[in-house]
Design a protein around this motif. Sequence first.
Motif, PDB file in Angstrom:
ATOM      1  N   THR A  84      33.602  22.359  32.743  1.00  0.00           N
ATOM      2  CA  THR A  84      34.844  22.700  33.048  1.00  0.00           C
ATOM      3  C   THR A  84      35.127  25.102  32.733  1.00  0.00           C
ATOM      4  N   ARG A  85      34.304  24.842  31.410  1.00  0.00           N
ATOM      5  CA  ARG A  85      34.391  26.603  31.344  1.00  0.00           C
ATOM      6  C   ARG A  85      32.879  27.369  32.152  1.00  0.00           C
ATOM      7  N   SER A  86      31.960  26.547  32.785  1.00  0.00           N
ATOM      8  CA  SER A  86      31.362  27.268  33.343  1.00  0.00           C
ATOM      9  C   SER A  86      31.519  26.614  34.727  1.00  0.00           C
ATOM     10  N   ARG A  87      32.081  26.550  35.731  1.00  0.00           N
ATOM     11  CA  ARG A  87      32.837  26.848  36.123  1.00  0.00           C
ATOM     12  C   ARG A  87      33.169  27.068  37.231  1.00  0.00           C
ATOM     13  N   MET A  88      35.093  27.131  35.960  1.00  0.00           N
ATOM     14  CA  MET A  88      35.718  28.547  36.177  1.00  0.00           C
ATOM     15  C   MET A  88      35.097  29.554  35.816  1.00  0.00           C
ATOM     16  N   GLN A  89      34.215  30.114  35.217  1.00  0.00           N
ATOM     17  CA  GLN A  89      33.318  31.817  34.485  1.00  0.00           C
ATOM     18  C   GLN A  89      32.953  31.631  36.362  1.00  0.00           C
ATOM     19  N   ALA A  90      32.028  30.888  36.825  1.00  0.00           N
ATOM     20  CA  ALA A  90      31.114  30.804  38.050  1.00  0.00           C
ATOM     21  C   ALA A  90      32.090  31.762  38.940  1.00  0.00           C
ATOM     22  N   ALA A  91      33.523  30.795  38.777  1.00  0.00           N
ATOM     23  CA  ALA A  91      34.357  31.337  39.796  1.00  0.00           C
ATOM     24  C   ALA A  91      34.491  32.920  39.530  1.00  0.00           C
ATOM     25  N   LEU A  92      35.047  33.301  38.569  1.00  0.00           N
ATOM     26  CA  LEU A  92      35.707  34.174  38.187  1.00  0.00           C
ATOM     27  C   LEU A  92      35.299  35.460  38.836  1.00  0.00           C
ATOM     28  N   VAL A  93      33.972  35.064  38.498  1.00  0.00           N
ATOM     29  CA  VAL A  93      33.176  36.437  39.478  1.00  0.00           C
ATOM     30  C   VAL A  93      33.055  36.603  40.259  1.00  0.00           C
ATOM     31  N   THR A  94      33.345  35.817  41.475  1.00  0.00           N
ATOM     32  CA  THR A  94      33.842  35.529  43.013  1.00  0.00           C
ATOM     33  C   THR A  94      34.890  35.906  43.805  1.00  0.00           C
ATOM     34  N   ILE A  95      35.634  36.225  42.632  1.00  0.00           N
ATOM     35  CA  ILE A  95      37.906  36.800  42.983  1.00  0.00           C
ATOM     36  C   ILE A  95      37.854  37.036  42.711  1.00  0.00           C
ATOM     37  N   LYS A  96      38.425  38.460  43.619  1.00  0.00           N
ATOM     38  CA  LYS A  96      38.886  39.773  43.193  1.00  0.00           C
ATOM     39  C   LYS A  96      40.030  40.221  43.348  1.00  0.00           C
ATOM     40  N   THR A  97      40.555  41.161  42.401  1.00  0.00           N
ATOM     41  CA  THR A  97      42.197  41.302  41.977  1.00  0.00           C
ATOM     42  C   THR A  97      42.245  42.585  43.263  1.00  0.00           C
ATOM     43  N   ILE A  98      42.761  42.952  44.179  1.00  0.00           N
ATOM     44  CA  ILE A  98      42.572  44.199  45.614  1.00  0.00           C
ATOM     45  C   ILE A  98      43.345  44.830  45.246  1.00  0.00           C
ATOM     46  N   PRO A  99      43.799  46.232  44.623  1.00  0.00           N
ATOM     47  CA  PRO A  99      44.219  47.083  45.315  1.00  0.00           C
ATOM     48  C   PRO A  99      44.818  47.486  45.952  1.00  0.00           C
ATOM     49  N   ALA A 100      46.064  48.285  46.198  1.00  0.00           N
ATOM     50  CA  ALA A 100      46.821  48.626  47.509  1.00  0.00           C
ATOM     51  C   ALA A 100      45.410  49.707  47.582  1.00  0.00           C
ATOM     52  N   SER A 101      45.655  50.921  47.142  1.00  0.00           N
ATOM     53  CA  SER A 101      45.174  51.955  47.178  1.00  0.00           C
ATOM     54  C   SER A 101      44.282  51.768  45.662  1.00  0.00           C
ATOM     55  N   PRO A 102      43.159  52.563  46.199  1.00  0.00           N
ATOM     56  CA  PRO A 102      42.133  52.727  45.390  1.00  0.00           C
ATOM     57  C   PRO A 102      42.214  53.393  43.570  1.00  0.00           C
ATOM     58  N   VAL A 103      42.049  52.489  42.722  1.00  0.00           N
ATOM     59  CA  VAL A 103      42.220  53.118  41.506  1.00  0.00           C
ATOM     60  C   VAL A 103      40.711  52.977  40.398  1.00  0.00           C
ATOM     61  N   ALA A 104      40.594  53.823  39.738  1.00  0.00           N
ATOM     62  CA  ALA A 104      39.260  54.611  38.623  1.00  0.00           C
ATOM     63  C   ALA A 104      39.876  53.497  37.810  1.00  0.00           C
ATOM     64  N   THR A 105      38.484  52.116  37.651  1.00  0.00           N
ATOM     65  CA  THR A 105      38.453  51.124  36.678  1.00  0.00           C
ATOM     66  C   THR A 105      37.555  51.625  35.940  1.00  0.00           C
ATOM     67  N   LYS A 106      37.407  50.718  34.704  1.00  0.00           N
ATOM     68  CA  LYS A 106      36.222  50.778  34.144  1.00  0.00           C
ATOM     69  C   LYS A 106      35.426  49.711  34.119  1.00  0.00           C
ATOM     70  N   ALA A 107      34.309  50.883  33.944  1.00  0.00           N
ATOM     71  CA  ALA A 107      32.809  49.827  34.112  1.00  0.00           C
ATOM     72  C   ALA A 107      33.087  48.484  33.448  1.00  0.00           C
ATOM     73  N   LYS A 108      32.398  47.442  34.822  1.00  0.00           N
ATOM     74  CA  LYS A 108      32.667  46.015  34.187  1.00  0.00           C
ATOM     75  C   LYS A 108      31.420  45.991  33.706  1.00  0.00           C
ATOM     76  N   LYS A 109      31.063  44.789  33.087  1.00  0.00           N
ATOM     77  CA  LYS A 109      30.068  44.555  32.558  1.00  0.00           C
ATOM     78  C   LYS A 109      29.878  42.799  32.651  1.00  0.00           C
ATOM     79  N   LEU A 110      28.742  43.035  33.493  1.00  0.00           N
ATOM     80  CA  LEU A 110      28.204  41.845  34.342  1.00  0.00           C
ATOM     81  C   LEU A 110      28.007  40.512  33.226  1.00  0.00           C
ATOM     82  N   ALA A 111      27.667  39.356  34.062  1.00  0.00           N
ATOM     83  CA  ALA A 111      28.255  38.625  32.935  1.00  0.00           C
ATOM     84  C   ALA A 111      26.778  37.572  33.232  1.00  0.00           C
TER      85      ALA A 111
END
Length: 282
Positions: A255-282
Motif C-alpha cells: 500500500t505504501r509503495s503504491r501511494m508513494q509512487a502516485a504521490l510523485v506523479t500528482i501535483k498541487t498547482i498554484p494559481a500563480s508561480p511561487v518560489a518553492t524549496k527545491a524538492k529532494k527526489l525520492a
Amino acid sequence: MLSVVFIVAALFVPVLLLLQRVPGPVSYYTRLLGFACAIWISCLVGLAVGPLNWVLGDRGATNRAVSRTMHRVGPFLTGVSVKVVGGDILATTNVPAVFVANHQSSLDILCLGAVFPRRVAVMAKKSLRYVPLLGWFMTLANNVFIDRGNAKSARDTMGLVAQVLSAQQRGLWLFPEGTRSHQINDTLLPFKKGAFHLAVQGGFPIVPIVFSTYAPCYEPAARRFIPGVITVKVLEPIETRGKTAADVDALLELTRSRMQAALVTIKTIPASPVATKAKKLA
C-alpha cells in the motif's frame, strides 16, 4: 438574533476575501481565518443534522453532510480547490472497506470534503473528542476515537471496529502515518499497522487515496497560503480476503509503495508561480 448573524456574515466575508488579495502576511493569515471559518461552518452543519440522523438511525450520514459542506465552503473561503482523479473507483467500491490517505496538515480536511465516501466513519486520536465543535459533531456522527498511548486499548478497539463495520456495512477512514508529515518533497512517513490489521481481520479491501503535496499553495513554515488546485488520486483497492496477520507487513509495504509512487506523479498547482524549496527526489 439570526438576522444579526446574517448581517455580520454579509459584512465579514467580503472584507475577508478582499484582504486575501493583499500580498504577504495579511493574505496568509486571512486565508487561515477563512479556512478556520469553513471548518466551523462545516462542524455547525454536523451539529445541526447530527441529532436528526441519530434519531433516524443513520449517524454516519452526518459525516457526509459535513464533508459536502466543506467541499463547497472551503474553496470559496480559501481560494484552494480540489481536483479528483479516479473518483469512479470510489463510486464502485462497496463498504465495508478501509480507506487510507496520507496525512500532511489540517488542510487534509479540504481534500476529505472532495472525496469522502458514503457510510464511512473516521478513526481519530482520542483527544479530538474534546475539541469544541469538531469533537462534538464527530461524536454525534459515530466516529471512532482511539487511545494511541494505550496499545491494549487500541487493539481492543480495532477488534470491535472490525465487527461493527461488518455488521453495519460501513467503511473506515484512517491516516496510517499516524501524524501530520508537513512534507514538502513528495514523501510519506512510515505507516503504522493498525489499518492493515483491521483490514485483514475483517477481510476488507484497502482503498489508498493520495493527496498531492500542498507546499506550492500551502506551507506554514514559509507563511505561504495562496490560491491553487490540489490533486487527489484514488488508487485501485487492494484485496485482503484470505490474508492473515502474517501478511500485514507485506500489505502495508504494498500500500505504501503504491501511494508513494502516485504521490510523485500528482501535483498541487498554484494559481500563480511561487518560489518553492527545491524538492529532494525520492
